[in-house]
Design a protein around this motif. Structure first.
Motif, PDB file in Angstrom:
ATOM      1  N   PRO A 104      -5.062   5.975  -2.249  1.00 30.06           N
ATOM      2  CA  PRO A 104      -4.393   6.550  -1.143  1.00 30.06           C
ATOM      3  C   PRO A 104      -3.093   6.033  -0.667  1.00 30.06           C
ATOM      4  O   PRO A 104      -2.235   6.696  -0.345  1.00 30.06           O
ATOM      5  N   LEU A 105      -3.083   4.754  -0.865  1.00 33.46           N
ATOM      6  CA  LEU A 105      -1.656   4.253  -0.527  1.00 33.46           C
ATOM      7  C   LEU A 105      -0.616   4.612  -1.392  1.00 33.46           C
ATOM      8  O   LEU A 105       0.547   4.876  -0.917  1.00 33.46           O
ATOM      9  N   ILE A 106      -0.918   4.725  -2.671  1.00 28.84           N
ATOM     10  CA  ILE A 106       0.209   5.265  -3.379  1.00 28.84           C
ATOM     11  C   ILE A 106       0.338   6.910  -3.197  1.00 28.84           C
ATOM     12  O   ILE A 106       1.657   7.411  -3.205  1.00 28.84           O
ATOM     13  N   SER A 107      -0.747   7.761  -3.115  1.00 27.56           N
ATOM     14  CA  SER A 107      -0.516   9.299  -3.128  1.00 27.56           C
ATOM     15  C   SER A 107      -0.310   9.708  -1.812  1.00 27.56           C
ATOM     16  O   SER A 107       0.481  10.650  -1.852  1.00 27.56           O
ATOM     17  N   TYR A 109       0.595   7.415   1.047  1.00 25.52           N
ATOM     18  CA  TYR A 109       1.476   6.681   2.067  1.00 25.52           C
ATOM     19  C   TYR A 109       2.829   6.217   1.208  1.00 25.52           C
ATOM     20  O   TYR A 109       3.235   5.298   1.879  1.00 25.52           O
ATOM     21  N   GLY A 110       3.009   6.698   0.015  1.00 23.09           N
ATOM     22  CA  GLY A 110       4.178   6.368  -0.885  1.00 23.09           C
ATOM     23  C   GLY A 110       4.362   5.126  -1.073  1.00 23.09           C
ATOM     24  O   GLY A 110       5.534   4.598  -1.309  1.00 23.09           O
ATOM     25  N   TYR A 111       3.263   4.113  -1.187  1.00 20.82           N
ATOM     26  CA  TYR A 111       3.576   2.641  -1.878  1.00 20.82           C
ATOM     27  C   TYR A 111       3.814   2.984  -3.247  1.00 20.82           C
ATOM     28  O   TYR A 111       3.521   3.726  -3.942  1.00 20.82           O
ATOM     29  N   SER A 112       4.486   1.680  -3.715  1.00 20.06           N
ATOM     30  CA  SER A 112       4.805   1.758  -5.084  1.00 20.06           C
ATOM     31  C   SER A 112       3.370   1.067  -5.606  1.00 20.06           C
ATOM     32  O   SER A 112       2.598   0.553  -5.111  1.00 20.06           O
ATOM     33  N   LYS A 113       3.136   1.239  -6.861  1.00 20.40           N
ATOM     34  CA  LYS A 113       1.947   0.588  -7.396  1.00 20.40           C
ATOM     35  C   LYS A 113       1.642  -0.903  -7.369  1.00 20.40           C
ATOM     36  O   LYS A 113       0.705  -1.285  -6.844  1.00 20.40           O
ATOM     37  N   SER A 114       2.747  -1.534  -7.567  1.00 24.57           N
ATOM     38  CA  SER A 114       2.690  -3.154  -7.371  1.00 24.57           C
ATOM     39  C   SER A 114       2.572  -3.379  -6.052  1.00 24.57           C
ATOM     40  O   SER A 114       1.642  -4.230  -5.743  1.00 24.57           O
ATOM     41  N   ASP A 115       3.278  -2.762  -5.135  1.00 21.01           N
ATOM     42  CA  ASP A 115       3.069  -2.993  -3.604  1.00 21.01           C
ATOM     43  C   ASP A 115       1.504  -2.852  -3.164  1.00 21.01           C
ATOM     44  O   ASP A 115       0.853  -3.684  -2.487  1.00 21.01           O
ATOM     45  N   VAL A 118      -0.986  -5.498  -4.535  1.00 19.10           N
ATOM     46  CA  VAL A 118      -0.818  -6.748  -3.782  1.00 19.10           C
ATOM     47  C   VAL A 118      -1.421  -6.684  -2.300  1.00 19.10           C
ATOM     48  O   VAL A 118      -2.390  -7.429  -2.023  1.00 19.10           O
ATOM     49  N   LYS A 119      -1.146  -5.306  -1.729  1.00 17.95           N
ATOM     50  CA  LYS A 119      -1.893  -5.032  -0.467  1.00 17.95           C
ATOM     51  C   LYS A 119      -3.582  -5.064  -0.577  1.00 17.95           C
ATOM     52  O   LYS A 119      -4.374  -5.677   0.353  1.00 17.95           O
ATOM     53  N   ALA A 120      -4.026  -4.197  -1.894  1.00 18.16           N
ATOM     54  CA  ALA A 120      -5.412  -3.900  -1.739  1.00 18.16           C
ATOM     55  C   ALA A 120      -6.030  -5.292  -2.183  1.00 18.16           C
ATOM     56  O   ALA A 120      -7.065  -5.658  -1.795  1.00 18.16           O
ATOM     57  N   MET A 121      -5.289  -6.163  -3.026  1.00 15.29           N
ATOM     58  CA  MET A 121      -6.104  -7.538  -3.314  1.00 15.29           C
ATOM     59  C   MET A 121      -6.139  -8.250  -2.074  1.00 15.29           C
ATOM     60  O   MET A 121      -6.948  -9.079  -1.762  1.00 15.29           O
ATOM     61  N   ASP A 122      -4.897  -8.312  -1.213  1.00 17.95           N
ATOM     62  CA  ASP A 122      -5.198  -9.089   0.047  1.00 17.95           C
ATOM     63  C   ASP A 122      -6.467  -8.465   0.855  1.00 17.95           C
ATOM     64  O   ASP A 122      -7.088  -9.612   1.428  1.00 17.95           O
ATOM     65  N   ILE A 123      -6.708  -7.501   1.062  1.00 12.91           N
ATOM     66  CA  ILE A 123      -7.706  -6.772   1.772  1.00 12.91           C
ATOM     67  C   ILE A 123      -9.127  -7.312   0.978  1.00 12.91           C
ATOM     68  O   ILE A 123      -9.926  -7.490   1.748  1.00 12.91           O
ATOM     69  N   LEU A 124      -8.996  -6.948  -0.129  1.00 11.37           N
ATOM     70  CA  LEU A 124     -10.410  -7.326  -1.030  1.00 11.37           C
ATOM     71  C   LEU A 124     -10.669  -9.179  -0.803  1.00 11.37           C
ATOM     72  O   LEU A 124     -11.819  -9.246  -0.671  1.00 11.37           O
ATOM     73  N   ILE A 150     -14.911   0.273   3.752  1.00  8.66           N
ATOM     74  CA  ILE A 150     -14.049  -0.196   4.929  1.00  8.66           C
ATOM     75  C   ILE A 150     -12.821  -0.806   4.715  1.00  8.66           C
ATOM     76  O   ILE A 150     -11.787  -0.476   5.355  1.00  8.66           O
ATOM     77  N   GLY A 151     -12.540  -1.373   3.499  1.00  5.16           N
ATOM     78  CA  GLY A 151     -11.508  -2.097   2.928  1.00  5.16           C
ATOM     79  C   GLY A 151     -10.514  -1.021   2.697  1.00  5.16           C
ATOM     80  O   GLY A 151      -9.123  -0.988   3.299  1.00  5.16           O
ATOM     81  N   ARG A 152     -11.041   0.123   2.220  1.00  6.71           N
ATOM     82  CA  ARG A 152      -9.994   1.276   1.868  1.00  6.71           C
ATOM     83  C   ARG A 152      -9.511   1.768   2.911  1.00  6.71           C
ATOM     84  O   ARG A 152      -8.393   2.201   3.320  1.00  6.71           O
ATOM     85  N   ALA A 153     -10.614   1.926   4.292  1.00  5.30           N
ATOM     86  CA  ALA A 153      -9.984   2.380   5.304  1.00  5.30           C
ATOM     87  C   ALA A 153      -9.183   1.736   6.012  1.00  5.30           C
ATOM     88  O   ALA A 153      -8.168   2.065   6.816  1.00  5.30           O
ATOM     89  N   LEU A 154      -9.343   0.419   5.793  1.00  6.04           N
ATOM     90  CA  LEU A 154      -8.207  -0.664   6.645  1.00  6.04           C
ATOM     91  C   LEU A 154      -6.813  -0.728   6.020  1.00  6.04           C
ATOM     92  O   LEU A 154      -6.022  -0.798   6.834  1.00  6.04           O
ATOM     93  N   ALA A 155      -6.843  -0.307   4.735  1.00  5.93           N
ATOM     94  CA  ALA A 155      -5.800  -0.550   4.127  1.00  5.93           C
ATOM     95  C   ALA A 155      -4.698   0.337   4.475  1.00  5.93           C
ATOM     96  O   ALA A 155      -3.297   0.179   4.428  1.00  5.93           O
ATOM     97  N   ILE A 156      -4.823   1.672   5.217  1.00  4.51           N
ATOM     98  CA  ILE A 156      -4.183   2.521   5.371  1.00  4.51           C
ATOM     99  C   ILE A 156      -3.540   2.509   6.669  1.00  4.51           C
ATOM    100  O   ILE A 156      -2.845   3.163   7.397  1.00  4.51           O
ATOM    101  N   GLU A 157      -4.013   1.298   7.488  1.00  2.00           N
ATOM    102  CA  GLU A 157      -3.682   0.896   8.887  1.00  2.00           C
ATOM    103  C   GLU A 157      -3.573   1.866   9.764  1.00  2.00           C
ATOM    104  O   GLU A 157      -2.936   2.247  10.461  1.00  2.00           O
ATOM    105  N   PRO A 158      -4.867   2.275   9.816  1.00  2.19           N
ATOM    106  CA  PRO A 158      -5.323   3.397  10.850  1.00  2.19           C
ATOM    107  C   PRO A 158      -5.061   3.012  12.279  1.00  2.19           C
ATOM    108  O   PRO A 158      -5.288   1.852  12.679  1.00  2.19           O
ATOM    109  N   LYS A 159      -4.869   4.111  13.125  1.00  3.15           N
ATOM    110  CA  LYS A 159      -4.693   3.842  14.498  1.00  3.15           C
ATOM    111  C   LYS A 159      -6.096   3.882  14.975  1.00  3.15           C
ATOM    112  O   LYS A 159      -6.483   3.093  15.940  1.00  3.15           O
ATOM    113  N   VAL A 160      -7.064   4.252  14.640  1.00  2.92           N
ATOM    114  CA  VAL A 160      -8.322   4.525  14.997  1.00  2.92           C
ATOM    115  C   VAL A 160      -9.278   4.449  13.811  1.00  2.92           C
ATOM    116  O   VAL A 160      -8.986   5.255  12.797  1.00  2.92           O
ATOM    117  N   MET A 161     -10.377   3.621  13.863  1.00  2.00           N
ATOM    118  CA  MET A 161     -11.421   3.740  12.611  1.00  2.00           C
ATOM    119  C   MET A 161     -12.588   4.571  13.228  1.00  2.00           C
ATOM    120  O   MET A 161     -13.319   4.284  14.093  1.00  2.00           O
TER     121      MET A 161
END
Lengths: 248, 233
Positions: A104-107, A109-115, A118-124, A150-161
């Protein structure tokens, strides 16, 4: 943060939501309880438009959508403001834990693969699943799958979960690890709407509890008020039946 | 009459030299049929009763009538009605006919595979902010592909066997050559024995490929998952 007004939803002749009005403030944790079939899940599904409401409007973080103003662009925008955690089967089965978060981050939210990685590993790391990053969902326990979700849901920095009975499909021994994670999010003031049958959890984690019956919000209040001195007869008997179940 | 093994050895290379024709028909028809199937699958999503009725008729027609009748109908029948089909040679007609026929089976195999992906996978994708197209591309199709491999391979093996019918349109493939050699030498047993061996080995190879592909697409056989470009820090 989340404003729902006069939300109605019917499936053919079956009226599931009969005009829901709800306002969730930023950082507030609201639990939705009530008997099965009263439209709790439908409410969540309408909020991110997995189901299109029959009428009524939803506003998340200033962005408003209703059946009249719906457009494909608006639909994707509103979905990107919230994230949903389902009961089960929600991790992409053909993707590793890491890819589940980065896709979801790449497709979307426009993240690069490496970014994204990094973000996914931080969340994990934060949710204690870093060592499982290259596992496929089938290799995880139910609790780990939910935490990864839940980690996947957090990664996209939602306004509400939005949580749709996140522990209902779990083995009783795995429920706590998931509830613990949700509680830690509540402590960080994540705005959350939680549909749950875990009454003691709802009581301890929520700022406000909503009791739904027959497609309407019958009663709402602080956890203490709802669980110790409910006003409505229906709420009273529902709470009583859940307590009796525990003492069976 | 005794079985003449030396004759088998003698005609084997001769018959085998027509394998490229059989393979050409099968693979070309298979590829066209796959494309048609995807198109049929996409058309299935369009809410139009007339279109859906037409698609149903298409499937019923090609699955409900013998392939040899369809080929005759296409090659001889339509040429009488529409002069444009008069210039069609046997090989082209066979490829068109077999493609249409196979597409009716393959599109149903694909539909079944797509339907068997858990609906929550789609919802979870949409809820994460992915578009419908991204969900199909990244989540549904890869999962459906794994499920579709055995049935699509079956369809393709069926297509290889059906290609033997092309000889009725004058196409000189493995079957046609076998028939001709048999007719001229009266050694039918040996000739058809060779043809059977060729078809059998061919389909066996395809089946082996199927098993390999199934294993490759199944995440459960990927040891510990795919390597990630970033290690755990």
């Amino acid at each position: 943060m989340l404003q729902i007004s006069q939300l109605k939803k019917s499936f053919d002749s079956l009226q599931v939501l009969n005009g829901i009005d709800l306002h969730v403030k930023k950082g507030e944790v609201v639990s939705v309880i009530g008997p099965s079939g009263t439209g709790k899940s439908t409410l969540l599904r309408c909020i991110n438009y997995l189901e299109q409401p029959t009428s009524g409007s939803i506003t998340i973080d200033g962005l408003c959508i209703s059946p009249e103003t719906k457009s494909r662009k608006r639909l994707y925008e509103i979905r990107r403001k919230s994230s949903m955690i389902f009961q089960d089967h929600s991790l992409f089965e053909n993707k590793t834990v890491l890819e589940n978060i980065t896709l979801p981050l790449i497709s979307a939210y426009g993240y690069s693969k490496s970014d994204a990685e990094v973000k996914a590993m931080d969340i994990l790391q934060a949710i204690g699943l870093a060592d499982k990053y290259n596992q496929y969902p089938y290799a995880l326990s139910g609790g780990q799958q939910q935490r990864a979700g839940i980690g996947r849901a957090l990664a996209i920095e939602p306004k509400v979960m939005l949580f749709d009975e996140p522990t209902s499909a779990l083995d009783p021994s795995l429920i706590n690890e998931v509830l613990e994670l949700i509680r830690s999010l509540a402590e960080k003031h994540m705005t959350m709407l939680i549909v749950t049958h875990e009454m003691s959890f709802a009581r301890h984690v929520s700022d406000r509890v909503i009791f739904m019956n027959h497609g309407i919000i019958l009663e709402e209040g602080t956890p203490d008020q709802i669980f110790t001195s409910p006003r409505c007869h229906e709420t009273k008997s529902f709470i009583k039946s859940t307590i009796q179940r525990v003492n069976f | 009459m005794r079985f003449d093994f030396r004759y088998v050895i003698k005609v084997f290379p001769n018959i085998l030299s027509y394998l490229p024709v059989t393979l050409g028909i099968a693979f070309l028809s298979g590829a066209i049929a796959m494309l048609l199937s995807v198109a049929l699958l996409a058309l299935r999503k369009i809410h139009c009763r007339a279109l859906q009725a037409a698609l149903n008729f298409y499937l019923d027609f090609f699955r409900g009538t013998p392939v040899v009748v369809q080929l005759f109908f296409l090659y001889y029948g339509l040429a009488q009605l529409f002069p444009v089909f008069k210039n069609l040679n046997g090989l082209t007609a066979a490829i068109i006919g077999l493609s249409l026929n196979a597409s009716s089976y393959m599109s149903e195999s694909m539909r079944g595979a797509v339907q068997s992906v858990h609906p929550r996978q789609v919802e979870a994708g949409l809820a994460c902010g992915l578009t419908q197209t991204q969900v199909m591309w990244h989540i549904v199709f890869p999962q459906a592909a794994r499920i579709a491999v055995p049935t699509l391979t079956n369809d393709f093996i069926g297509l290889i066997k059906s290609s033997a019918v092309a000889f009725v349109l004058g196409v000189r493939d493995v079957m046609a050559q076998t028939k001709m050699l048999g007719g001229s030498s009266y050694r039918f047993f040996e000739c058809y024995f060779v043809a059977i061996i060729i078809y059998f080995i061919l389909t066996k190879l395809i089946h082996t490929f199927q098993l390999w592909l199934e294993k490759k697409l199944d995440v459960r056989t990927r040891n510990g998952g795919k390597k990630c470009s970033r290690s755990v820090s």
